[in-house]
Design an enzyme around this catalytic site. Structure first.
Site, PDB file in Angstrom:
ATOM      1  N   GLY A 110       0.818  -1.203   0.000  1.00 51.36           N
ATOM      2  CA  GLY A 110       0.000   0.000   0.000  1.00 51.36           C
ATOM      3  C   GLY A 110       0.850   1.250   0.000  1.00 51.36           C
ATOM      4  O   GLY A 110       0.502   2.256  -0.639  1.00 51.36           O
ATOM      5  N   THR A 111       1.971   1.218   0.722  1.00 47.22           N
ATOM      6  CA  THR A 111       2.876   2.371   0.740  1.00 47.22           C
ATOM      7  C   THR A 111       3.416   2.641  -0.661  1.00 47.22           C
ATOM      8  O   THR A 111       3.489   3.795  -1.102  1.00 47.22           O
ATOM      9  CB  THR A 111       4.034   2.119   1.719  1.00 47.22           C
ATOM     10  OG1 THR A 111       3.506   2.042   3.044  1.00 47.22           O
ATOM     11  CG2 THR A 111       5.055   3.232   1.659  1.00 47.22           C
ATOM     12  N   GLN A 155      -7.799   2.287   5.059  1.00 44.79           N
ATOM     13  CA  GLN A 155      -8.588   1.921   6.236  1.00 44.79           C
ATOM     14  C   GLN A 155     -10.049   1.643   5.930  1.00 44.79           C
ATOM     15  O   GLN A 155     -10.722   0.958   6.701  1.00 44.79           O
ATOM     16  CB  GLN A 155      -8.492   3.031   7.288  1.00 44.79           C
ATOM     17  CG  GLN A 155      -7.156   3.108   7.995  1.00 44.79           C
ATOM     18  CD  GLN A 155      -6.844   1.872   8.815  1.00 44.79           C
ATOM     19  OE1 GLN A 155      -7.739   1.163   9.273  1.00 44.79           O
ATOM     20  NE2 GLN A 155      -5.572   1.582   8.975  1.00 44.79           N
ATOM     21  N   SER A 182      -4.311  -1.066   0.634  1.00 37.89           N
ATOM     22  CA  SER A 182      -3.374  -2.095   1.089  1.00 37.89           C
ATOM     23  C   SER A 182      -4.138  -3.325   1.555  1.00 37.89           C
ATOM     24  O   SER A 182      -5.003  -3.225   2.430  1.00 37.89           O
ATOM     25  CB  SER A 182      -2.524  -1.540   2.235  1.00 37.89           C
ATOM     26  OG  SER A 182      -1.512  -2.435   2.595  1.00 37.89           O
ATOM     27  N   ALA A 183      -3.804  -4.491   1.001  1.00 36.42           N
ATOM     28  CA  ALA A 183      -4.597  -5.694   1.231  1.00 36.42           C
ATOM     29  C   ALA A 183      -4.585  -6.167   2.672  1.00 36.42           C
ATOM     30  O   ALA A 183      -5.580  -6.711   3.162  1.00 36.42           O
ATOM     31  CB  ALA A 183      -4.104  -6.816   0.310  1.00 36.42           C
ATOM     32  N   HIS A 184      -3.461  -5.986   3.379  1.00 41.48           N
ATOM     33  CA  HIS A 184      -3.403  -6.532   4.740  1.00 41.48           C
ATOM     34  C   HIS A 184      -4.307  -5.785   5.704  1.00 41.48           C
ATOM     35  O   HIS A 184      -4.542  -6.247   6.823  1.00 41.48           O
ATOM     36  CB  HIS A 184      -1.961  -6.556   5.255  1.00 41.48           C
ATOM     37  CG  HIS A 184      -1.398  -5.224   5.609  1.00 41.48           C
ATOM     38  ND1 HIS A 184      -1.371  -4.753   6.893  1.00 41.48           N
ATOM     39  CD2 HIS A 184      -0.833  -4.258   4.853  1.00 41.48           C
ATOM     40  CE1 HIS A 184      -0.813  -3.562   6.916  1.00 41.48           C
ATOM     41  NE2 HIS A 184      -0.472  -3.225   5.696  1.00 41.48           N
ATOM     42  N   CYS A 195       4.622   8.497  24.082  1.00 38.66           N
ATOM     43  CA  CYS A 195       5.341   7.690  25.071  1.00 38.66           C
ATOM     44  C   CYS A 195       5.751   6.334  24.499  1.00 38.66           C
ATOM     45  O   CYS A 195       6.560   5.639  25.099  1.00 38.66           O
ATOM     46  CB  CYS A 195       4.455   7.460  26.292  1.00 38.66           C
ATOM     47  SG  CYS A 195       3.720   8.950  26.963  1.00 38.66           S
TER      48      CYS A 195
END
Length: 459
Positions: A69-70, A177, A194-196, A320
């Site tokens: 996807g990136t 998303q 992105s498939a995952h 954090c």
């Protein structure tokens, strides 16, 4: 052990597993070859492309498979900018885009282009008017995510697409998303996913470029995937990605309705069960499976470890948990509390018992972290001065805010407390603390070491 981090990556869907196994047997050959094995592989690839294009809402010849996807985002942005280089070198993005978009924007700026960021409101939403104000005669491309990856807010893509169309500017949508929940509305020009994220295998992205959009791939010429994604396609993974996308779409309406009830339960009960919590993201326009909240006086990394020990896998946008000690750019842009941030994203099949169990262990986990940090919940004290300065140099999130909370009890109503901190997170969390606790944030000023943040006590 309940896995509540599907926004990072979803468990492999059973259909994806079956399709992957079958395609490994049938689709191992080069689909560009004319012999029998190649023709069989080509048929599988064509079927996967048709299925994915149907889910996206585009033509099959407008869609290519990418290695991630990136990569789809980076190729989409670079290709669209290059295709419109004669128009100008101005890029418009929202302040809460995924880091893949912002990194591509940084590269564009470093190469001499200009970038404008459209601000968001406290829920993380942009407005079409914000994009209209950012567009110029030299704008080559605008980018907008369909839904935010950290807080779940759904963006007004259709309205922004209309504004961009009026200005003659293509709109690239990062649909990572949301695509598993439904097609992206509006007249977008370029789309990446992105498939995952929907239960497909990792290492597969989708890039769709509408016909008529000027697009110039920015890599050496390649004869595969219309020249837009070089290299040999991972055909078995592409088949599994398309099959799982079709499967999750078939289940999406019913699953969304069921998970929304569970997320609503978390949104309501977290605020009741845990003191000093801010639930962030839009209350209505949001993904059905995702909820994010921040806990005051809590170290995010420690809280995630406590929840993990209790059997719950969640993630965080808290500074954090970051080696850079800088807050999430999404939370920063929204102006909400970043410390003790927890993102819960429920996978399909999550039960009410899973959610109830999480709500049972959360209050005690937060209480343990606060106790370990010395949370400033104590008996009232008599004011000792009208103005107090606190040296919090060297202290990291959430300690500067804890020191501020202790000090504010030592000044009368109307008195001021100045906390000096060299932690970048304080710039976000001190104003957010004031908003939560009802005090006035008076601003900041640089010091030889760190920055001084001043607060007026109101109650």
């Amino acid at each position: 052990m309940p896995y509540f981090d599907t926004a990072s990556t979803a468990p492999l869907h059973p259909v994806a597993r079956q399709a992957l196994a079958a395609a490994l047997d049938e689709g191992w050959a080069d689909p560009a070859r004319l012999y029998r094995e190649g023709r069989r592989a080509a048929l599988l690839l064509d079927a996967a492309r048709e299925a994915a294009a149907e889910a996206v809402g585009c033509r099959a010849d407008e869609l290519v498979f990418t290695p991630s996807g990136t990569q789809a985002v980076h190729s989409g942005i670079a290709g669209a900018l290059a295709g419109r280089r004669r128009t100008g070198r101005h890029l418009v993005v929202s302040a809460v885009e995924h880091s893949s978009v912002l990194h591509a924007a940084d590269v564009h700026a470093a190469a001499g282009g200009s970038v404008a960021q459209v601000p968001v409101d406290r829920s993380g939403a942009v407005t079409a008017g914000g994009y209209a104000d950012a567009l110029t005669a030299s704008t080559a491309l605008a980018c907008l995510q369909s839904a935010n990856h950290e807080v779940g807010t759904v963006q007004p893509v259709a309205e922004v697409a209309d504004v961009c169309a009026e200005a003659g500017v293509p709109l690239l949508v990062d649909a990572a998303q949301s695509l598993g929940w439904g097609p992206v509305e509006g007249a977008w020009s370029v789309l990446a996913a992105s498939a995952h994220k929907w239960g497909g295998p990792p290492g597969v992205g989708l890039l769709a470029v509408r016909k008529g959009v000027r697009f110039s791939p920015q890599h050496p010429a390649d004869e595969r995937e219309s020249g837009r994604s070089p290299g040999f396609v991972n055909l078995p993974a592409a088949v599994a990605a398309a099959a799982s996308l079709r499967a999750v779409r078939a289940e999406a309406e019913a699953e969304a309705a069921r998970l929304r009830v569970l997320v609503d339960r978390i949104r309501r009960r977290v605020a009741r069960l845990v003191p000093d919590v801010e639930v962030v993201g839009h209350p209505d326009r949001r993904l059905p499976h995702l909820v994010t909240f921040s806990c005051l006086y809590v170290d995010g990394e420690t809280l995630l470890h406590e929840l993990d020990k209790a059997g719950y896998s969640v993630s965080s946008g808290s500074s954090c948990t970051s080696s850079t000690l800088t807050p999430s750019h999404v939370l920063r842009a929204m102006g909400v509390l970043s410390e003790g941030n927890v993102r819960v994203s429920l996978p399909p099949g999550t039960t009410a018992e899973d959610v109830n169990g999480f709500l049972e262990v959360l209050p005690a986990a937060v209480a343990r972290v606060r106790a370990a940090l010395g949370s400033p919940e104590a008996e009232p004290v008599e004011p000792v001065a009208d103005s107090v300065e606190v040296d919090a140099l060297g202290l990291r999130c959430p300690q500067p805010v804890i020191e501020l909370a202790r000090a504010v009890r030592t000044v009368p109503v109307g008195g001021t407390v100045t906390v000096v901190s060299d932690d970048e997170v304080a710039r976000l969390d001190v104003p957010a603390w004031c908003s939560l606790r009802g005090h006035d944030y008076l601003g900041e000023e640089p010091r030889p070491q760190g920055t001084a943040y001043t607060v007026r006590r109101r109650s």
